[in-house]
Design an enzyme around this catalytic site. Structure first.
Site, short mmCIF file in Angstrom:
data_model
loop_
_atom_site.label_atom_id
_atom_site.label_comp_id
_atom_site.label_asym_id
_atom_site.label_seq_id
_atom_site.Cartn_x
_atom_site.Cartn_y
_atom_site.Cartn_z
N ASP A 63 0.85 -1.19 0.00
CA ASP A 63 0.00 0.00 0.00
C ASP A 63 0.89 1.24 0.00
O ASP A 63 2.13 1.15 -0.03
CB ASP A 63 -1.03 -0.03 1.15
CG ASP A 63 -0.41 0.22 2.52
OD1 ASP A 63 0.82 0.38 2.61
OD2 ASP A 63 -1.17 0.24 3.51
N CYS A 121 2.71 -3.83 3.96
CA CYS A 121 1.96 -2.61 4.29
C CYS A 121 2.60 -2.08 5.57
O CYS A 121 3.70 -2.52 5.94
CB CYS A 121 0.45 -2.85 4.41
SG CYS A 121 -0.10 -3.82 5.82
N THR A 151 1.95 -2.32 8.86
CA THR A 151 2.18 -3.36 9.87
C THR A 151 2.33 -4.75 9.25
O THR A 151 2.79 -5.67 9.91
CB THR A 151 0.97 -3.45 10.82
OG1 THR A 151 -0.19 -3.75 10.03
CG2 THR A 151 0.76 -2.15 11.57
N HIS A 183 7.98 -25.54 7.01
CA HIS A 183 6.98 -26.41 7.62
C HIS A 183 5.55 -26.18 7.13
O HIS A 183 4.72 -27.09 7.18
CB HIS A 183 7.02 -26.28 9.14
CG HIS A 183 8.34 -26.68 9.72
ND1 HIS A 183 8.78 -27.99 9.70
CD2 HIS A 183 9.34 -25.95 10.28
CE1 HIS A 183 9.99 -28.05 10.26
NE2 HIS A 183 10.35 -26.82 10.61
C1 RB5 Z 1 -2.35 2.32 6.44
O1 RB5 Z 1 -3.48 2.11 5.65
C2 RB5 Z 1 -2.09 1.15 7.38
O2 RB5 Z 1 -3.26 0.87 8.11
C3 RB5 Z 1 -1.66 -0.10 6.63
O3 RB5 Z 1 -0.48 0.15 5.94
C4 RB5 Z 1 -1.37 -1.30 7.49
O4 RB5 Z 1 -0.52 -1.00 8.54
C5 RB5 Z 1 -2.49 -2.13 7.91
O5 RB5 Z 1 -2.31 -3.24 8.45
#
Ligand code: RB5
Length: 169
Positions: free
Chosen positions: A8, A65, A67, A98
């Site tokens: 993203d 992304c 996280t 695994h």
């Molecule tokens: C930004 O949209 C953020 O929420 C995304 O990059 C991610 O961390 C979600 O899991």
């Protein structure tokens, strides 16, 4: 190998860096975007990236992304996808060895670039070591019903529980 990759807008530079990194390692990369920093939605790219693998157009995938959570959850909705969210080398190794994970998911705002690169190297280089146990568990996971009528079947894993109770797996 052919690697499908997606991200993203939060981590576009990291994804672009990884496209070069993986290409320089001799792999072919399908870059599913996003391609700039304009606000967008991670499920679009989790789905796109995963579909390339599900459709047999790519061997493995990498999704990033902020996280790693949103994009991995999205990728895992696609048939045949086992996306593993990792932030260390050992988990990347385990996921492939695994569970035969076919997508590595990473939080670009969580893990440092050095760890991300090493996790990718490990993921791409580690061979899945199939055992009777891993084969059966993966098959069982694969066949978890998506049909709403079947959700809530508390006995779905009974055969595994029985084996565990008998000191099997
Ligand atoms: C930004 O949209 C953020 O929420 C995304 O990059 C991610 O961390 C979600 O899991």
């Amino acid at each position: 190998m052919k690697i499908s990759i997606g991200c993203d807008h939060i981590v576009t530079e990291i994804k672009d860096h990884l496209v070069n990194y993986i290409t320089e390692k001799g792999h072919e990369v399908i870059d599913n975007g996003t391609y700039d920093k304009e606000r967008t939605h991670y499920p679009i790219y989790g789905k796109k990236t995963a579909e390339k693998i599900s459709f047999g157009e790519a061997d493995l995938g990498i999704v990033v992304c902020g996280t790693g959570v949103g994009i991995s959850v999205s990728a895992n909705k696609i048939k045949g996808i086992r996306a593993a969210l990792v932030r260390d080398i050992e988990t990347a190794r385990y996921a492939k060895k695994h569970l035969n994970a076919n997508i590595l998911a990473i939080g670009g705002r969580i893990a440092g670039l050095g760890v991300i690169e090493q996790a990718i190297d490990t993921f791409l280089e580690t061979e899945y070591e199939e055992t009777k146990e891993s084969k059966e568990i993966i098959e069982k996971i694969e066949s978890i019903p998506m049909n709403e009528d079947l959700i809530g079947d508390e006995h779905y894993f009974d055969e595994f529980v029985e084996k565990w109770n008998d000191s099997g797996y």
